[in-house]
Design an enzyme around this catalytic site. Structure first.
Site, PDB file in Angstrom:
ATOM      1  N   SER A 133     -60.177  20.179  -8.752  1.00 12.71           N
ATOM      2  CA  SER A 133     -59.426  20.566  -7.555  1.00 12.71           C
ATOM      3  C   SER A 133     -58.405  21.664  -7.825  1.00 12.71           C
ATOM      4  O   SER A 133     -58.077  22.438  -6.923  1.00 12.71           O
ATOM      5  CB  SER A 133     -58.719  19.345  -6.957  1.00 12.71           C
ATOM      6  N   THR A 192     -54.080  19.880  -5.079  1.00 15.35           N
ATOM      7  CA  THR A 192     -54.253  20.784  -3.935  1.00 15.35           C
ATOM      8  C   THR A 192     -52.933  21.245  -3.333  1.00 15.35           C
ATOM      9  O   THR A 192     -52.744  22.452  -3.136  1.00 15.35           O
ATOM     10  CB  THR A 192     -55.161  20.142  -2.868  1.00 15.35           C
ATOM     11  N   GLU A 233     -54.184  18.561   3.855  1.00 14.84           N
ATOM     12  CA  GLU A 233     -55.243  18.047   2.996  1.00 14.84           C
ATOM     13  C   GLU A 233     -55.587  16.597   3.321  1.00 14.84           C
ATOM     14  O   GLU A 233     -54.700  15.735   3.366  1.00 14.84           O
ATOM     15  CB  GLU A 233     -54.853  18.125   1.521  1.00 14.84           C
ATOM     16  N   ASP A 242     -61.724  12.577  -1.427  1.00 11.00           N
ATOM     17  CA  ASP A 242     -62.116  12.769  -2.818  1.00 11.00           C
ATOM     18  C   ASP A 242     -62.065  11.466  -3.598  1.00 11.00           C
ATOM     19  O   ASP A 242     -62.991  11.130  -4.352  1.00 11.00           O
ATOM     20  CB  ASP A 242     -61.190  13.808  -3.452  1.00 11.00           C
ATOM     21  N   HIS A 301     -65.106   9.478  -5.470  1.00 14.76           N
ATOM     22  CA  HIS A 301     -65.056   9.125  -6.894  1.00 14.76           C
ATOM     23  C   HIS A 301     -65.416   7.649  -7.097  1.00 14.76           C
ATOM     24  O   HIS A 301     -66.125   7.296  -8.045  1.00 14.76           O
ATOM     25  CB  HIS A 301     -63.657   9.364  -7.456  1.00 14.76           C
ATOM     26  N   HIS A 326     -64.687  21.208  -3.042  1.00 15.69           N
ATOM     27  CA  HIS A 326     -65.890  20.900  -3.831  1.00 15.69           C
ATOM     28  C   HIS A 326     -66.541  19.657  -3.249  1.00 15.69           C
ATOM     29  O   HIS A 326     -65.951  18.969  -2.409  1.00 15.69           O
ATOM     30  CB  HIS A 326     -65.520  20.636  -5.302  1.00 15.69           C
TER      31      HIS A 326
END
Length: 537
Positions: free
Chosen positions: A84, A137, A257, A262, A266, A305
């Site tokens: 990131s 981020t 964000e 994310d 994960h 991503h």
């Protein structure tokens, strides 16, 4: 003639390097209508299958759907799968860098972010996140460091960056006991004129001015588990940020964000993933509604991503995928009332209530002995990694990894004036596009904010040395003929012969390299010239 040939060859090599660095330059070179405001929303780690799954789960379109207009290449400077920090640096500043680097080039040179450039142009700026504020981020838009893990450096820079709105988590990193330099950044924030708020009620009362909101010691709760009395939603924070920032007649830049999309990927936790995407989409709707009404705002959505390699369908559906109804995939998710993160809080200290808790809150009533054992043995903070795959198995949601992935992600743009970034673009093109539509010069901003300190001050004949009585917070000292300028690292503070002045940029220090804003050099030069003239008179 030989010298001319050498010069031509050198020019050709430079051209090749530029082509390699900017393979999609035409997308950036195009002229775009200038607007006052940009709202950039980043769904960290959001893959295409995740949005598809969220849409099926909701049963209707997403707010971001109408903005889809292209794809974004996400690779870093060194490989096809990025982290990131490197991806964020590309999005924030328009340059590729190494994994872990925060808005610095691979050689460590800092570069200006679009947020910093907007601030120089007189625009208001803000960050809204659901992670801790110094996370990768938000860091890349507001700080510069050689490691994303250097929270002490990043957070201090963020405090002194001069942003107008900062909303998220992370107050545990603000207090003296948690910091190597022993500073109280909560008190620093208040001294800098921010209204410091810690819950939704306090946030909603703020109508103008600078606000710094910290709603959790570290990250906020997953939206699915959130107590709305204690923590605001991403959409609420976005609405409040827009309300405050839009009061500036020169416009604003806001980065929002969806941090935990994310983290859900994960963990391979599908209900965590879906609920975070839907919470993020509510924030997109807030931004889009404002832009459509305002008529002078560009809204951009782009993930940094992919993550997890998520798919609707897994190995078990290889032979019957076309016969399975939608309910096979969605109903198991609908039965869950918490994410794996929230479920962990419902387990007894000895985890003697695993069967009851998993059945009640996660919708799984047929745990195997092996699964029960795995839940009981899950490490603190890692239960999503255990129960997420269990739910995925029952919902036929496939995953390939617990890490990031290297595929392109979807680009979404709303422009009130028609023309916008489209097609297959590089992640660096987004920062350049933001610069274009806001009328910013990112290169000039870098030159103004990051001057090599020793070279600049010694060129004026000044002595440059370090006051490192507090090694965790050294001060660059510049002196000449009775004029002394002190520049504490990671701040925008300058002390000229003891008088405190706030500059338009930070003093950034990497151990061997120090950068200061041109304003610091100009300040010292003007003071020295004034002192010299006074003596001459």
């Amino acid at each position: 003639m030989k010298r001319y040939a050498t010069r031509v060859l050198a020019s050709f090599l430079v051209l090749l390097l530029l082509c390699a660095s900017f393979p999609l330059l035409p997308a950036y070179s195009k002229d775009y209508p200038v607007v006052k405001n940009v709202i950039f929303l980043i769904p960290d780690g959001m893959s295409l299958a995740g949005t598809t799954l969220a849409r099926w789960y909701r049963g209707s379109s997403l707010a971001m759907d109408e903005m889809a207009c292209g794809l974004v290449r996400t690779h870093s400077a060194v490989g096809p799968i990025t982290d990131s920090a490197a991806a964020g640096t590309a999005l924030a500043a328009g340059f590729k860098t190494n994994p872990g680097y925060v808005t610095v080039l691979p050689d460590g040179t800092p570069v200006a972010s679009v947020l910093e450039a907007a601030k120089l142009a007189g625009k208001s700026t803000g960050l809204v996140v659901t992670c801790e504020i110094p996370h990768a981020t938000p860091a890349v838009f507001s700080a510069h460091a050689l490691s994303r893990k250097d929270y002490d450096t990043i957070l201090k820079q963020q405090v002194y960056q001069g942003m107008d709105v900062v909303l998220g988590g992370g107050h545990a990193f603000m207090k003296p006991g948690a910091r190597k330099d022993g500073e109280d950044l909560v008190e620093a924030v208040k001294a800098l004129g921010y209204e410091y708020v810690t819950d939704p009620e306090e946030l909603h009362k703020v109508e103008a001015g600078k606000v710094w909101g910290m709603f959790a010691p570290k990250a906020l709760k997953p939206d699915f588990d959130r107590d709305p009395v204690r923590e605001p939603s991403l959409a609420e924070m976005t609405a409040k940020a827009i309300e405050i920032l839009s009061k500036n007649p020169k416009g604003f830049f806001l980065m929002v964000e969806g941090s935990q999309i994310d983290w859900a990927a994960h963990a391979n936790d599908p209900v965590y993933l879906v609920s975070e995407i839907l919470a993020f989409d509510e924030a997109v709707k807030v931004a889009l509604d404002f832009a459509k009404k305002n008529k002078d705002t560009v809204v951009i959505v782009a993930a940094d991503h992919g993550n997890g390699g998520v798919s609707i369908g897994d190995r078990a559906t290889s032979g019957n995928y076309s016969k399975l109804p939608l309910s096979s995939f969605i109903e198991p998710l609908k039965r869950a009332k918490l994410t794996g993160v929230g479920l962990e809080e419902k387990l007894a200290p000895d985890r003697s209530n695993v069967i009851e808790a998993v059945s009640r809150y996660y919708g799984i009533a047929d745990l195997s002995e092996e699964e029960i054992k795995a839940i009981k043995e899950a490490k603190p903070g890692k239960l999503s990694y255990v129960v997420g795959p269990m739910l995925s198995k029952r919902a036929h949601i496939g995953w390939t990894t617990n890490g990031h992935t290297g595929e392109d992600v979807v680009l979404y743009v709303y422009s009130p004036k028609g023309e916008k970034l489209t097609g297959v673009v590089d992640n660096t093109d987004i920062a350049k596009y933001i610069g274009k539509v806001l009328g910013l010069d990112l290169r000039k901003a870098t030159q103004e904010l990051f001057v090599p300190a020793r070279m600049a001050f010694e060129a004026l004949g000044a002595q440059v040395y370090w006051d490192d009585r507090n090694p965790a917070s050294p001060v660059l000292v510049v002196s000449k003929e009775g004029v002394e300028l002190s520049l504490p690292v990671n701040t925008n503070v300058a002390k000229l012969n003891g008088k405190t002045i706030h500059l338009n940029g930070l003093t950034v220090y990497y151990g061997t390299k120090t950068y200061v804003p041109q304003a610091a050099v100009d300040l010292f030069k003007a003071a020295w010239e004034k002192a010299r003239a006074s003596k001459a008179a």
